[in-house]
Design a protein around this motif. Structure first.
Motif, PDB file in Angstrom:
ATOM      1  N   VAL A   1       0.891  -1.259   0.004  1.00  9.11           N
ATOM      2  CA  VAL A   1      -0.072   0.001  -0.044  1.00  9.11           C
ATOM      3  C   VAL A   1       0.947   1.270  -0.168  1.00  9.11           C
ATOM      4  CG1 VAL A   1      -1.774   1.384   1.283  1.00  9.11           C
ATOM      5  CG2 VAL A   1      -1.582  -1.291   1.260  1.00  9.11           C
ATOM      6  N   LEU A   2       0.697   2.081  -1.071  1.00  9.50           N
ATOM      7  CA  LEU A   2       1.691   3.205  -1.195  1.00  9.50           C
ATOM      8  C   LEU A   2       0.640   4.510  -1.525  1.00  9.50           C
ATOM      9  CD1 LEU A   2       3.999   2.163  -3.858  1.00  9.50           C
ATOM     10  CD2 LEU A   2       4.291   1.568  -1.524  1.00  9.50           C
ATOM     11  N   TYR A   3       1.191   5.534  -0.438  1.00  9.83           N
ATOM     12  CA  TYR A   3       0.328   6.803  -0.539  1.00  9.83           C
ATOM     13  C   TYR A   3       1.135   7.887  -0.547  1.00  9.83           C
ATOM     14  CZ  TYR A   3      -3.057  10.307   0.246  1.00  9.83           C
ATOM     15  OH  TYR A   3      -3.961  11.499   0.037  1.00  9.83           O
ATOM     16  N   GLY A   4       1.266   8.823  -1.453  1.00 11.99           N
ATOM     17  CA  GLY A   4       1.883  10.093  -1.666  1.00 11.99           C
ATOM     18  C   GLY A   4       3.176   9.790  -2.560  1.00 11.99           C
ATOM     19  N   ASP A   5       3.572   8.750  -2.607  1.00  9.19           N
ATOM     20  CA  ASP A   5       4.877   8.531  -3.554  1.00  9.19           C
ATOM     21  C   ASP A   5       4.538   7.194  -4.114  1.00  9.19           C
ATOM     22  OD1 ASP A   5       7.099   7.771  -4.783  1.00  9.19           O
ATOM     23  OD2 ASP A   5       8.677   8.039  -3.215  1.00  9.19           O
ATOM     24  N   VAL A   6       4.099   6.968  -5.319  1.00 12.53           N
ATOM     25  CA  VAL A   6       3.719   5.783  -5.796  1.00 12.53           C
ATOM     26  C   VAL A   6       4.671   5.240  -6.657  1.00 12.53           C
ATOM     27  CG1 VAL A   6       1.487   5.946  -5.393  1.00 12.53           C
ATOM     28  CG2 VAL A   6       2.092   6.705  -7.299  1.00 12.53           C
ATOM     29  N   ALA A   7       6.018   6.060  -7.136  1.00 10.24           N
ATOM     30  CA  ALA A   7       6.657   5.662  -8.140  1.00 10.24           C
ATOM     31  C   ALA A   7       7.136   4.180  -8.296  1.00 10.24           C
ATOM     32  CB  ALA A   7       8.012   6.378  -8.244  1.00 10.24           C
ATOM     33  N   ASP A   8       7.388   3.631  -7.084  1.00  6.09           N
ATOM     34  CA  ASP A   8       7.833   2.403  -7.007  1.00  6.09           C
ATOM     35  C   ASP A   8       6.786   0.974  -6.911  1.00  6.09           C
ATOM     36  OD1 ASP A   8      10.235   3.332  -6.772  1.00  6.09           O
ATOM     37  OD2 ASP A   8      10.455   3.417  -4.621  1.00  6.09           O
ATOM     38  N   GLY A   9       5.556   1.659  -7.093  1.00  8.20           N
ATOM     39  CA  GLY A   9       4.683   0.613  -7.174  1.00  8.20           C
ATOM     40  C   GLY A   9       4.601  -0.384  -8.064  1.00  8.20           C
ATOM     41  N   PRO A  10       4.793  -0.187  -9.322  1.00 11.24           N
ATOM     42  CA  PRO A  10       4.871  -1.211 -10.508  1.00 11.24           C
ATOM     43  C   PRO A  10       5.956  -2.388  -9.922  1.00 11.24           C
ATOM     44  CG  PRO A  10       4.567   0.786 -11.405  1.00 11.24           C
ATOM     45  CD  PRO A  10       4.652   0.915 -10.107  1.00 11.24           C
ATOM     46  N   TRP A  11       7.281  -1.856  -9.401  1.00  9.34           N
ATOM     47  CA  TRP A  11       8.181  -2.636  -9.031  1.00  9.34           C
ATOM     48  C   TRP A  11       7.857  -3.675  -7.887  1.00  9.34           C
ATOM     49  CZ3 TRP A  11      11.701  -2.715  -4.567  1.00  9.34           C
ATOM     50  CH2 TRP A  11      12.833  -3.468  -4.858  1.00  9.34           C
ATOM     51  N   TYR A  12       7.147  -3.055  -6.698  1.00 12.82           N
ATOM     52  CA  TYR A  12       6.710  -3.696  -5.793  1.00 12.82           C
ATOM     53  C   TYR A  12       5.548  -5.034  -6.335  1.00 12.82           C
ATOM     54  CZ  TYR A  12       8.505  -0.619  -2.653  1.00 12.82           C
ATOM     55  OH  TYR A  12       9.612   0.373  -1.784  1.00 12.82           O
ATOM     56  N   PHE A  13       4.891  -4.627  -7.239  1.00 15.89           N
ATOM     57  CA  PHE A  13       3.812  -5.274  -7.879  1.00 15.89           C
ATOM     58  C   PHE A  13       4.555  -6.600  -8.475  1.00 15.89           C
ATOM     59  CE2 PHE A  13       0.641  -6.359 -11.162  1.00 15.89           C
ATOM     60  CZ  PHE A  13      -0.185  -6.797 -10.550  1.00 15.89           C
ATOM     61  N   ASP A  14       5.718  -6.413  -9.325  1.00 10.05           N
ATOM     62  CA  ASP A  14       6.833  -7.493 -10.118  1.00 10.05           C
ATOM     63  C   ASP A  14       7.178  -8.267  -8.887  1.00 10.05           C
ATOM     64  OD1 ASP A  14       6.274  -6.515 -12.543  1.00 10.05           O
ATOM     65  OD2 ASP A  14       8.080  -5.450 -12.703  1.00 10.05           O
ATOM     66  N   LEU A  15       7.534  -7.957  -7.794  1.00  9.49           N
ATOM     67  CA  LEU A  15       8.141  -8.552  -6.723  1.00  9.49           C
ATOM     68  C   LEU A  15       6.958  -9.397  -6.296  1.00  9.49           C
ATOM     69  CD1 LEU A  15      10.261  -6.162  -4.554  1.00  9.49           C
ATOM     70  CD2 LEU A  15      11.059  -7.825  -6.278  1.00  9.49           C
ATOM     71  N   ILE A  16       5.628  -9.158  -5.977  1.00 12.71           N
ATOM     72  CA  ILE A  16       4.680  -9.793  -5.848  1.00 12.71           C
ATOM     73  C   ILE A  16       4.463 -10.977  -6.511  1.00 12.71           C
ATOM     74  CG2 ILE A  16       2.421 -10.032  -5.404  1.00 12.71           C
ATOM     75  CD1 ILE A  16       2.649  -6.963  -4.162  1.00 12.71           C
ATOM     76  N   GLN A  17       4.236 -10.766  -7.919  1.00  7.28           N
ATOM     77  CA  GLN A  17       4.009 -11.589  -8.984  1.00  7.28           C
ATOM     78  C   GLN A  17       4.998 -12.504  -9.247  1.00  7.28           C
ATOM     79  OE1 GLN A  17       2.582  -9.012 -12.494  1.00  7.28           O
ATOM     80  NE2 GLN A  17       0.770 -10.012 -12.066  1.00  7.28           N
ATOM     81  N   GLN A  18       6.330 -12.123  -9.037  1.00  2.00           N
ATOM     82  CA  GLN A  18       7.417 -13.214  -9.274  1.00  2.00           C
ATOM     83  C   GLN A  18       7.803 -14.057  -8.155  1.00  2.00           C
ATOM     84  OE1 GLN A  18      10.454 -10.467 -10.252  1.00  2.00           O
ATOM     85  NE2 GLN A  18       9.495  -9.886 -12.067  1.00  2.00           N
TER      86      GLN A  18
ATOM     87  N   PHE B   1      12.774   1.501   0.355  1.00  2.45           N
ATOM     88  CA  PHE B   1      13.447   2.636  -0.261  1.00  2.45           C
ATOM     89  C   PHE B   1      13.445   2.618  -1.663  1.00  2.45           C
ATOM     90  CE2 PHE B   1      15.132   2.508   3.934  1.00  2.45           C
ATOM     91  CZ  PHE B   1      14.437   3.554   4.363  1.00  2.45           C
ATOM     92  N   GLY B   2      13.032   1.466  -2.101  1.00  2.00           N
ATOM     93  CA  GLY B   2      12.851   1.153  -3.659  1.00  2.00           C
ATOM     94  C   GLY B   2      14.010   0.636  -4.597  1.00  2.00           C
ATOM     95  N   PRO B   3      13.776   0.447  -5.792  1.00  2.00           N
ATOM     96  CA  PRO B   3      14.596  -0.306  -6.451  1.00  2.00           C
ATOM     97  C   PRO B   3      16.033   0.216  -6.638  1.00  2.00           C
ATOM     98  CG  PRO B   3      12.976   0.521  -7.878  1.00  2.00           C
ATOM     99  CD  PRO B   3      12.595   0.787  -6.377  1.00  2.00           C
ATOM    100  N   ALA B   4      16.028   1.500  -6.702  1.00  2.00           N
ATOM    101  CA  ALA B   4      17.422   2.092  -7.063  1.00  2.00           C
ATOM    102  C   ALA B   4      18.494   1.363  -5.688  1.00  2.00           C
ATOM    103  CB  ALA B   4      17.436   3.589  -6.835  1.00  2.00           C
ATOM    104  N   MET B   5      17.806   1.709  -4.570  1.00  2.00           N
ATOM    105  CA  MET B   5      18.623   1.389  -3.306  1.00  2.00           C
ATOM    106  C   MET B   5      18.993  -0.113  -3.316  1.00  2.00           C
ATOM    107  SD  MET B   5      19.377   3.794  -1.281  1.00  2.00           S
ATOM    108  CE  MET B   5      19.217   3.565   0.349  1.00  2.00           C
ATOM    109  N   CYS B   6      18.107  -0.849  -3.805  1.00  2.00           N
ATOM    110  CA  CYS B   6      18.194  -2.381  -3.556  1.00  2.00           C
ATOM    111  C   CYS B   6      19.244  -2.773  -4.504  1.00  2.00           C
ATOM    112  CB  CYS B   6      16.794  -2.906  -3.790  1.00  2.00           C
ATOM    113  SG  CYS B   6      15.718  -2.675  -2.606  1.00  2.00           S
ATOM    114  N   GLU B   7      19.284  -2.382  -5.684  1.00  2.00           N
ATOM    115  CA  GLU B   7      19.915  -2.670  -6.861  1.00  2.00           C
ATOM    116  C   GLU B   7      21.572  -2.247  -6.426  1.00  2.00           C
ATOM    117  OE1 GLU B   7      17.820  -1.287 -10.394  1.00  2.00           O
ATOM    118  OE2 GLU B   7      16.626  -2.650 -10.067  1.00  2.00           O
ATOM    119  N   ALA B   8      21.787  -1.099  -5.834  1.00  2.00           N
ATOM    120  CA  ALA B   8      22.802  -0.643  -5.418  1.00  2.00           C
ATOM    121  C   ALA B   8      23.312  -1.709  -4.350  1.00  2.00           C
ATOM    122  CB  ALA B   8      22.818   0.683  -4.654  1.00  2.00           C
ATOM    123  N   ALA B   9      22.444  -2.178  -3.586  1.00  3.77           N
ATOM    124  CA  ALA B   9      22.911  -3.398  -2.716  1.00  3.77           C
ATOM    125  C   ALA B   9      23.542  -4.491  -3.318  1.00  3.77           C
ATOM    126  CB  ALA B   9      21.911  -3.687  -1.755  1.00  3.77           C
TER     127      ALA B   9
END
Ligand SMILES: Cc1cc2nc3c(=O)[nH]c(=O)nc-3n(C[C@H](O)[C@H](O)[C@H](O)COP(=O)(O)OP(=O)(O)OC[C@H]3O[C@@H](n4cnc5c(N)ncnc54)[C@H](O)[C@@H]3O)c2cc1C
Length: 407
Positions: A369-386, A399-407
Motif C-alpha cells: 500500500v503506497l500513498y503520496g509516493d507511488v513511483a515504486d508501485g509497479p516494482w513492488y507489484f513485480d516482486l509480488i507476482q514473481q 526505499f525502492g529499486p535503486a537502493m536495492c540494486e545498489a545493494a
C-alpha cells in the motif's frame, strides 16, 4: 485445399472483455469466424475506465472510443449496438435480440459485464438515483451538475470516490457516505485511508463514515437521503457506488450453470462446450473480477481456445489498483490484509504526506500500500507476482529499486 466454410461466432456484450477477446482472436486467425456482436449500449466499444476522467472534464467522450465503427467494418464484424440479446436457445444454437433478430452460432461468447448494485432502500427507484457504469450515467451526472445543487455518493470505494471527485470538479456540493469506518477498505489499510480522507476533505468533499443509508426521500424525484442515525442530507442526485452484480440472467435462463456469476473453467468455457464467457460476468475458481488486468488475460486465453489452439490456461494473479483522482497518488497491490504470520514493513513521513507499507510472508512480498509516493508501485507489484526472495534486500526494500540494486 479450400478452407472449410467459416464458423459463426456470436458475441453478447460489446464491452471491454468481449472486444478484447475478439481482437486477440483476429490476431490468431482473422478468417476463422463470421463474427456478430450484440451490444446493449447504443454505441461502439469504449474504455470504461476513462469514464472518470470524462466526468471530471479531463477527457471528452470521443477520446475514449476503443473501436470505432470502421474497425468493425474492416474486420467484417456485424455490430448490433443498442439491441440487447434477450434469450438464448442452446439446443438450436440461436440467440434472439430485443429487436426480434435471431442469429445462429457454432461458438457463443458471453461478455455481459456487470451492473451497479442499487441498494434496495425505500426510494431507490426515484428519478435521480443512478449507478456509475456507462456513458449514459455520465451524461446524467453532467446534466445534474449543470443544474448545480447537492450530490450524495453512496460508497467510498474506488468508483464512488472517482464519481464524487468528478461531480465536485463540475461544481456540485458532494457528500460521500460509506458504510465502514475506512475509505477504500478493500484496497487500503486504515493509515492510508486516513491520509486519503484528509486529502479529499481539503479539496472540498464531505465524507461520512460508518453511515448506513436508511431511505431516499422525494416526490417524483430524489430530494434527500436519510440515514439510520436520523441524519438527513439534501440531494438532487444520488450515485450508488456500492458494488456491482454480474449480468447472468441471460445465461441462467438458458440453463447455464451459474453461482454468483457464470462459472467457467481454466479455458473460459462454461458448462456448455459451445459457450465461452469472459470479464465481469464470469466466476473462475470461486473468484469474480472487477479490474481489467485479469480480464485481459482471460481474453488472451479464451481467444486461443476459440481459435482452436488449446494451449493456454487462465491462472489468477495478484492485481494492483490506483485511484484516478488527479493530484492524489495511491497504489495498492496484492494482499493488503496479511495472512496469519505475515509481517509489515512501514515507512511513514507525515510531513511529506508519504506512507508505504509492504506485507511480507516469509521472504516474499505479498502486498503493498503506497500513498503520496507511488513511483515504486509497479516494482513492488513485480516482486509480488514473481514471488521473488527478498531476504538479501529486505533492509532497503522500502526505499525502492535503486537502493536495492545498489545493494
Ligand atoms: C467508472 C469506472 C471506472 C473504472 N476504473 C477502472 C480502473 O481504473 N482500473 C480497472 O482495472 N478497472 C476499472 N473499471 C472496471 C472495468 O471498466 C471493468 O472491469 C471492465 O469494463 C469489465 O469489462 P466487461 O466487458 O466484463 O464489462 P463491460 O465493459 O461493462 O461490458 C459489458 C457490456 O455488455 C453489455 N450487455 C450486458 N448485457 C447484454 C445483453 N444481454 N446483450 C447485449 N449486450 C449486453 C453491457 O451493456 C456492456 O456494454 C472501472 C469501471 C468503471 C465503471
Amino acid at each position: 485445399m479450400d478452407r472449410p466454410l467459416k464458423q459463426r461466432l456470436v458475441v453478447v456484450g460489446n464491452g471491454m472483455a468481449g472486444m478484447r477477446t475478439v481482437e486477440e482472436l483476429l490476431e490468431l486467425d482473422a478468417g476463422m469466424y463470421d463474427i456478430t456482436v450484440f451490444g446493449a449500449e447504443p454505441r461502439v466499444n469504449y474504455n470504461r475506465i476513462l469514464l472518470s476522467p470524462v466526468l471530471a472534464g479531463e477527457k471528452q467522450a470521443e477520446d475514449i472510443v476503443l473501436h470505432p465503427r470502421a474497425w468493425y467494418e474492416q474486420h467484417g464484424i456485424a455490430l448490433h449496438a443498442g439491441d440487447p440479446v434477450v434469450s438464448l436457445d442452446r439446443r438450436r444454437r440461436v440467440v434472439r435480440a430485443h429487436s426480434g433478430l435471431e442469429v445462429g452460432y457454432e461458438r457463443l461468447l458471453l461478455a455481459t459485464g456487470s451492473s451497479p448494485f442499487i441498494v434496495p432502500v425505500p426510494g431507490s427507484q426515484l428519478a435521480g438515483v443512478i449507478g456509475f457504469r456507462d456513458l449514459d450515467d455520465v451524461d446524467t451526472m453532467l446534466a445534474a451538475s449543470r443544474r448545480g445543487g447537492h450530490a450524495v455518493v453512496i460508497g467510498g470505494g474506488l468508483l464512488g470516490l472517482e464519481a464524487a471527485n468528478g461531480l465536485l470538479r463540475r461544481g456540485m456540493d458532494v457528500t460521500v457516505v460509506h458504510l465502514t469506518h475506512s475509505l477504500m477498505n478493500q484496497q487500503l489499510d486504515a493509515q492510508a485511508a486516513l491520509l486519503l480522507k484528509a486529502a479529499l476533505e481539503r479539496r472540498g468533499l464531505r465524507i461520512l463514515l460508518g453511515a448506513q443509508t436508511d431511505s431516499i426521500a422525494g416526490r417524483g424525484k430524489v430530494e434527500a437521503v436519510r440515514f439510520a442515525d436520523g441524519l438527513e442530507l439534501p440531494a438532487d442526485l444520488v450515485v450508488m457506488a456500492a458494488g456491482v452484480r454480474p449480468n447472468i440472467a441471460l445465461a441462467r435462463d438458458a440453463g447455464l450453470y451459474c453461482e454468483r456469476a457464470i462459472v467457467v473453467d481454466d479455458t473460459l468455457q462454461t458448462y456448455d462446450p459451445r459457450v465461452y464467457a469472459v470479464g465481469e460476468c464470469v466466476q473462475h475458481r470461486k473468484a469474480t473480477f472487477g479490474l481489467v488486468a485479469p480480464i485481459w488475460e482471460q481474453a488472451r486465453v479464451c481467444a486461443a481456445h476459440l481459435a482452436g489452439r488449446g494451449h493456454r490456461r487462465y491462472v489468477q494473479q495478484a492485481t494492483a489498483t490506483r485511484l484516478k483522482v488527479t493530484g492524489i497518488d495511491l497504489y495498492s497491490a496484492g494482499d493488503i490484509v496479511g495472512l496469519d504470520g505475515s509481517e509489515d514493513l512501514v515507512l511513514r513521513d507525515r510531513h511529506a504526506g508519504v506512507y508505504k507499507r509492504l506485507v511480507l510472508a516469509g521472504n516474499r512480498v505479498t502486498g503493498a500500500v503506497l500513498y503520496g509516493d507511488v513511483a515504486d508501485g509497479p516494482w513492488y507489484f513485480d516482486l509480488i507476482q514473481q514471488g521473488r526472495d527478498i531476504s538479501g534486500i529486505r533492509d532497503r526494500l522500502l526505499f525502492g529499486p535503486a537502493m536495492c540494486e545498489a545493494a
